[in-house]
Design an enzyme around this catalytic site. Sequence first.
Site, PDB file in Angstrom:
ATOM      1  N   ASP A 433       6.681  -8.761  -5.216  1.00 28.44           N
ATOM      2  CA  ASP A 433       6.329  -8.024  -4.013  1.00 28.44           C
ATOM      3  C   ASP A 433       7.480  -8.193  -3.014  1.00 28.44           C
ATOM      4  O   ASP A 433       8.340  -9.059  -3.193  1.00 28.44           O
ATOM      5  CB  ASP A 433       5.017  -8.572  -3.449  1.00 28.44           C
ATOM      6  CG  ASP A 433       4.603  -7.877  -2.174  1.00 28.44           C
ATOM      7  OD1 ASP A 433       4.800  -6.662  -2.075  1.00 28.44           O
ATOM      8  OD2 ASP A 433       4.103  -8.561  -1.275  1.00 28.44           O
ATOM      9  N   PHE A 765      -8.809  -0.770   7.558  1.00 25.84           N
ATOM     10  CA  PHE A 765      -7.741  -0.347   6.650  1.00 25.84           C
ATOM     11  C   PHE A 765      -8.242  -0.345   5.213  1.00 25.84           C
ATOM     12  O   PHE A 765      -8.969  -1.243   4.791  1.00 25.84           O
ATOM     13  CB  PHE A 765      -6.549  -1.285   6.782  1.00 25.84           C
ATOM     14  CG  PHE A 765      -5.432  -0.968   5.819  1.00 25.84           C
ATOM     15  CD1 PHE A 765      -4.494   0.000   6.130  1.00 25.84           C
ATOM     16  CD2 PHE A 765      -5.331  -1.631   4.609  1.00 25.84           C
ATOM     17  CE1 PHE A 765      -3.466   0.304   5.248  1.00 25.84           C
ATOM     18  CE2 PHE A 765      -4.314  -1.344   3.719  1.00 25.84           C
ATOM     19  CZ  PHE A 765      -3.376  -0.372   4.034  1.00 25.84           C
ATOM     20  N   THR A 907       6.736  -2.533  -4.225  1.00 25.57           N
ATOM     21  CA  THR A 907       6.374  -2.617  -2.815  1.00 25.57           C
ATOM     22  C   THR A 907       5.684  -1.340  -2.370  1.00 25.57           C
ATOM     23  O   THR A 907       5.840  -0.282  -2.985  1.00 25.57           O
ATOM     24  CB  THR A 907       7.623  -2.861  -1.952  1.00 25.57           C
ATOM     25  OG1 THR A 907       7.259  -2.886  -0.579  1.00 25.57           O
ATOM     26  CG2 THR A 907       8.672  -1.776  -2.175  1.00 25.57           C
ATOM     27  N   GLY A 908       4.934  -1.450  -1.310  1.00 21.73           N
ATOM     28  CA  GLY A 908       4.283  -0.286  -0.722  1.00 21.73           C
ATOM     29  C   GLY A 908       5.086   0.350   0.384  1.00 21.73           C
ATOM     30  O   GLY A 908       4.631   1.307   1.001  1.00 21.73           O
ATOM     31  N   ILE A 973      12.095   4.470  -7.738  1.00 18.76           N
ATOM     32  CA  ILE A 973      11.056   5.463  -8.040  1.00 18.76           C
ATOM     33  C   ILE A 973       9.936   5.322  -7.023  1.00 18.76           C
ATOM     34  O   ILE A 973       9.561   4.205  -6.646  1.00 18.76           O
ATOM     35  CB  ILE A 973      10.542   5.273  -9.486  1.00 18.76           C
ATOM     36  CG1 ILE A 973       9.535   6.356  -9.853  1.00 18.76           C
ATOM     37  CG2 ILE A 973       9.979   3.890  -9.707  1.00 18.76           C
ATOM     38  CD1 ILE A 973       9.171   6.361 -11.338  1.00 18.76           C
ATOM     39  N   ASN A1033      -3.248  -7.697  -2.209  1.00 16.53           N
ATOM     40  CA  ASN A1033      -2.837  -6.519  -2.979  1.00 16.53           C
ATOM     41  C   ASN A1033      -1.967  -6.885  -4.170  1.00 16.53           C
ATOM     42  O   ASN A1033      -1.637  -6.021  -4.982  1.00 16.53           O
ATOM     43  CB  ASN A1033      -2.096  -5.534  -2.073  1.00 16.53           C
ATOM     44  CG  ASN A1033      -0.856  -6.154  -1.455  1.00 16.53           C
ATOM     45  OD1 ASN A1033      -0.797  -7.355  -1.235  1.00 16.53           O
ATOM     46  ND2 ASN A1033       0.136  -5.342  -1.172  1.00 16.53           N
ATOM     47  N   ASP A1034      -1.567  -8.137  -4.285  1.00 18.42           N
ATOM     48  CA  ASP A1034      -0.753  -8.587  -5.421  1.00 18.42           C
ATOM     49  C   ASP A1034      -1.577  -9.302  -6.488  1.00 18.42           C
ATOM     50  O   ASP A1034      -1.022  -9.716  -7.513  1.00 18.42           O
ATOM     51  CB  ASP A1034       0.356  -9.530  -4.936  1.00 18.42           C
ATOM     52  CG  ASP A1034       1.238  -8.901  -3.880  1.00 18.42           C
ATOM     53  OD1 ASP A1034       1.604  -7.727  -4.072  1.00 18.42           O
ATOM     54  OD2 ASP A1034       1.552  -9.558  -2.879  1.00 18.42           O
TER      55      ASP A1034
END
Length: 1341
Positions: A433, A765, A907-908, A973, A1033-1034
């Site tokens: 991340d 969120f 990553t976001g 990407i 989230n990981d």
Amino acid sequence: MERLHWVRHRCLQLISTDRRRGWYSPPSSLPPKSSLDTQDPLVQRVSGKRRVVVSKCGPHHAEYHSFSKGFQDNSIRTTKYTLISFIPMNLFQQFHRAANLYFLFLVLLNWVPVVEAFQKEITMIPLAVVLIVIAFKDAMEDYRRYRYDKKINNTLTHVYSRKHLRYVERRWAEVCVGDLVRLCCNEIIPADMVLLHSSDSNGVCHIETANLDGETNLKQRQVVRDLPQQGSEFIPENFSSRIECENPNNDLRRFKGFMEHPGKVRVGLHSENLLLRSCTVRNTETVIGIVVYAGHETKAMQNNSGPRYKRSKLERRLNMDVLWSVALLLLMCLIAALGHGVWLSGLQDTIFIIADDTHPTLAAFYMFWTMIIVLQVLIPISLYVSIEIVKLVQVYFIQNDLDLYNPVLDTGVQCRALNITEDLGQIQYLFSDKTGTLTENRMLFRRCTVSGTEYPHHENAISLEQYEAQGCGDHSLTLRSRTSKKSLSCKSLSCNRSSASLNTLTAESDTHSVHETLRRHTPGAFSSTMECAIVPDPQLQVKLSTLSSPMHSPLRQEAAEISHILDFFLALTVCNTVVVSSSTQPRHMVQMPVVRTPLRSLEEMKAMFQKLSLPRFPYSSSQNTNTPPSLTKKLFSRGRSASYSPNSNPQTTITTLQSPTKPSGTPSSTPSTPVTPALLSSGAWDEDVSDVEQAKDNSGDDTESNDEDEAEELLYEAESPDEAALVQAAKAYGCTLLGRSPEQVLVAVPGTGPLSIPLLHVLPFHSARKRMSVVVRHPLTGEVVVYTKGADNVIMELAEEAEDGISKEVIERTQKHLDKYAREGLRTLCVAKKVMEEQEYKAWLKRHEYAETSIENREELLLESAERLETNLTLLGATGIVDRLQEEVPETIEALQEARIKVWVLTGDKQETAINIAFACKLLRPTDHILMANCDSKEACEARLHELQHEIRQVTNGGVSKDDCSSDCVLVIDGRTLDYALQKELQGPFLELACCCRSVICCRSTPLQKSLVVRLVRDKLKVMTLAIGDGANDVSMIQMADVGIGISGQEGMQAVMSSDFAISRFKFLRKLILVHGHWCYTRLANMILYFFYKNVMYVNLLFWFQFFCGFSGSTMTNSWVLIFFNLLFTSVPPLVYGVLDKDVSAETLLDLPDLYKSGQNSQAYLPSTFWLNILDAFYQSLVCFFIPYSAYAGSDIGVFSFGSPINGSALLIILLHQVIESRTVTWIHATILLFSVLLYYAFVLLFGIACVTCNSPTNPYGIETKMMSEPLYYLVCGLTTVLALLPRILFRAFCNTISPSDLVRAQKMERLSAQDYSSSLRQWRENKAAQTHAVKPQYEC
């Protein structure tokens, strides 16, 4: 006495008919439907997918037993065994191991007379020793669990008693579903409860979930809405509502249900209404709740899954070689059986065999099983126990490595999975991340853009750079517990003075320097000193100063811009879940002040908002502009607010402002609490220039008094670092968050003072929406306003739907600013708003309330409701937040890449941000060629992948291998393209392209995409993968990888709790993998190979003897020595070998990361290595058997006398073989080796003297004494040992001289002096660089 209590407890458990759930019960053990009274309509509702809970003491107490039938009590039991079940259950578990079953089979086989090889008791010794050792360990662990359970179950709490009509003390174990529990501040919650009452006037309770998920920031919980007794004293007997909720599950963040009040009115229940077991009440004097889940049905216990278990790659290889050993054993037994049958067939009228009627074929069959018993040691039963011991010691060394210790957090490495330490030494792909893993995740507001105008905040950046250059940054402030010491609040630079111009701001800077301000501040949650001290941008400050300066009225265009600026900072202030804490009481929420609005302030408010007379600006207009500015300053010290009455007309909102005699935003029964000057003066209040000059003239005592007033400041505790940074930024401009309750938010606005803003809804969120929203009713206009903040790409799409001429231009300029921020490596966030009509809001609210009260599909309905609300937004602006790299991240990534580990970043963030961070951390180099893949359709994605593949193949002529880490290409990407690439049809092209690149950066990726990428690479490429992250989230990515590492950072402990290993900084990954991973793998691999070698070598001695005894299953040594040889005499040295052997020092492994490739290629444990060890064992066994045979040929010694030099030689050969293989020989090694030799000879000498009949029918008396008194014995042992080990010594010397491996070369370098070592190290790196340059194809991607 404690043990006697344990025995008594176990006996009572066995007698009791209440069988509670134990270790092996299913996680959601609910009562079977057949056990319920299906005739009772009330019970029928429980048997579905939900449960009904009523109060045990309320009007429905008569129905309580019908509802609660089958519910578990609150006692917990984490033990595996009871006193009586321990032996059978532990044996049952141990015999799940194939090796234990195999040796149990041999024990039983030896009791069959026709195949008996040894005394029955002797064959039981190895198995008994292993079972007893493991059983003792399990018993100690279970006893420790019992003591913990007892402590928890005996904890006291207060439960309402219908009999005594008051709250009485009860043990946690006695709490039941439906009980009303009263808790005080700092008490731990005993069960999952729905919050019914709070002593807080706003119905709020704050809890700390550190015991549950490790997060120390406060979380807000709320009393159920519309309770009949809400706002008054809670009377348990009058609580007549009933709860219907979902059945127990392990989702900590979800709770679905509703409460039905007596009037059949249903109110939805959410996770905000649920107090979870093991959490701590932190802010409220008293809370009361009703228990809905108890004991093992609570969410905390549902998540208690015990330690993680994974099978390592080495263990899988070991199991395969054990099967080869079994095959070898069967082959040897088959040869012996055939030989015995042939030998018997050739005998006729022998006088030394008692004749029987057994056919040679049947005798050969019996001999096959006899040889299985004789050669049983070929299967290393002690190997599995030895591996467990070695891994435990390795874990101990890793966890106590001072280089991996973080003094700030006072923690080292946590090894949560004890059985995959060696996998750390074989990693080939690393998935990381970005935020919080590579970066600090301590956000700093750097710049912003509002209404298309960019505000760079240059002074703020310069001040911070100067501050950091002086070394004033104290990282420990952000990580230490906030309860450990009294702390001051974060304060912006403009808190003490207000400014109306750049000159004023500059003058203030001279008297209150940035560095002095920074040194005074101690942060709140997620805040560092840098985040708290924000120097406002002068241009933006001047625009805001018009709100409090009556000297000039802005033009209509300026007013529109200022209105957007106010809305922008108001959104930053209210659109969050930040908890406001007091500086003197850091763990308690600041009470919401009851602010009063003096009548004489109305005209002043009208005067200010008249300047901003816009049709849809959410402030009311007025015509009076003659209010003196000094009045505003006086009013700040008294406090003022406005509230909107829902029944009032929006056009007449100003007249609804409350009088001084009635508090706003709070019940009338609440006592009035004046706003303190500290609360009102916090923020950047703007004044007239003349006021500023007057303040300067009166400086001195006034300044000191102001500082004293500001001593009582605010702390912000946020669930994410972004929220804390944005709230601090808004505070720097005077939009200060003063307090929060479920119904309102108290905000100080520039030029007006505190405003009480009714809070209608909070849409938190969500990873699918990538945004959060709040719905508020403006206190002055009464309009319903939606403030939304979230990912820039999402907000920009929603804002594009509401385009007009001006909005389109603002969006275009904002997009340019966002791209600029991303190129600078800033995290970007967009802010937008929407003003709703009353009818529109009511229509949305009706459907939203339905979604809130639904149990099935609630998440989907709420998500749909939020998306329906967040449309046609008006873009306000965007923020750029800097997230600095952690220390030594570039060096760590560079070392990992030198170790041939491919590093992928998932990553976001935006592409530009990710690329910038990749350059900063040396994942990208200036000479690299970036391959971009941004596609809008599956067909375009397929075409782009093939295009990039063709380009690489054309330039390299197919010269790039899939493991090429020297490539100059990096693939970037985005999330949408990644969705297409992960589809089955495109997985192959995507992997083929990715393998030709040195690294891959996946941007805008979701948690699901992260886990899918890891699984794709792991399964398709058959490589060892490691995933590292710090947030929730990981978790899926961490669990999907072969090795998961969590970072205990700023986003709680979810990643840590789901990981195999936990570290506090990314830099620790370097030594953890390159040093400890390498050592763990090589040590275990060499120890396993050594175990196979010594067992095969010794067993073959018995096999060769069969050729001289007619394959009769006889042995040349007594059965006691045969059993103890591997169990005692040669078992300890391999343990020391597996724990302490060190082929290369830690310093060299860190200096030369490419040494790590030996583990990636499994060089220490290849199939060829295994078979070479087996062949060497065969050779050594031949030498060890036939040299003594040749020496004593023709003599009259007995069988045991012949076996004495063979056993002595075998012991020396096996021990010295380990010395040859060891890279490190210390005094510990020498002591253990000497101890093993002395133990063997002491045993055989004492056995030969004292044990005359121990080996019936033979007599070993005096054999060892006689043999050791002859010089031939020592000559034979010495010659045998030398000849057996000579080939291995010569082979090692030849290989290390002619073609030394990198590890051998590194070992030679370590023996050099410091100067020579440095020159050799430099030469090594130059040679490697030259080889890489020569091999790397020349191409332009």
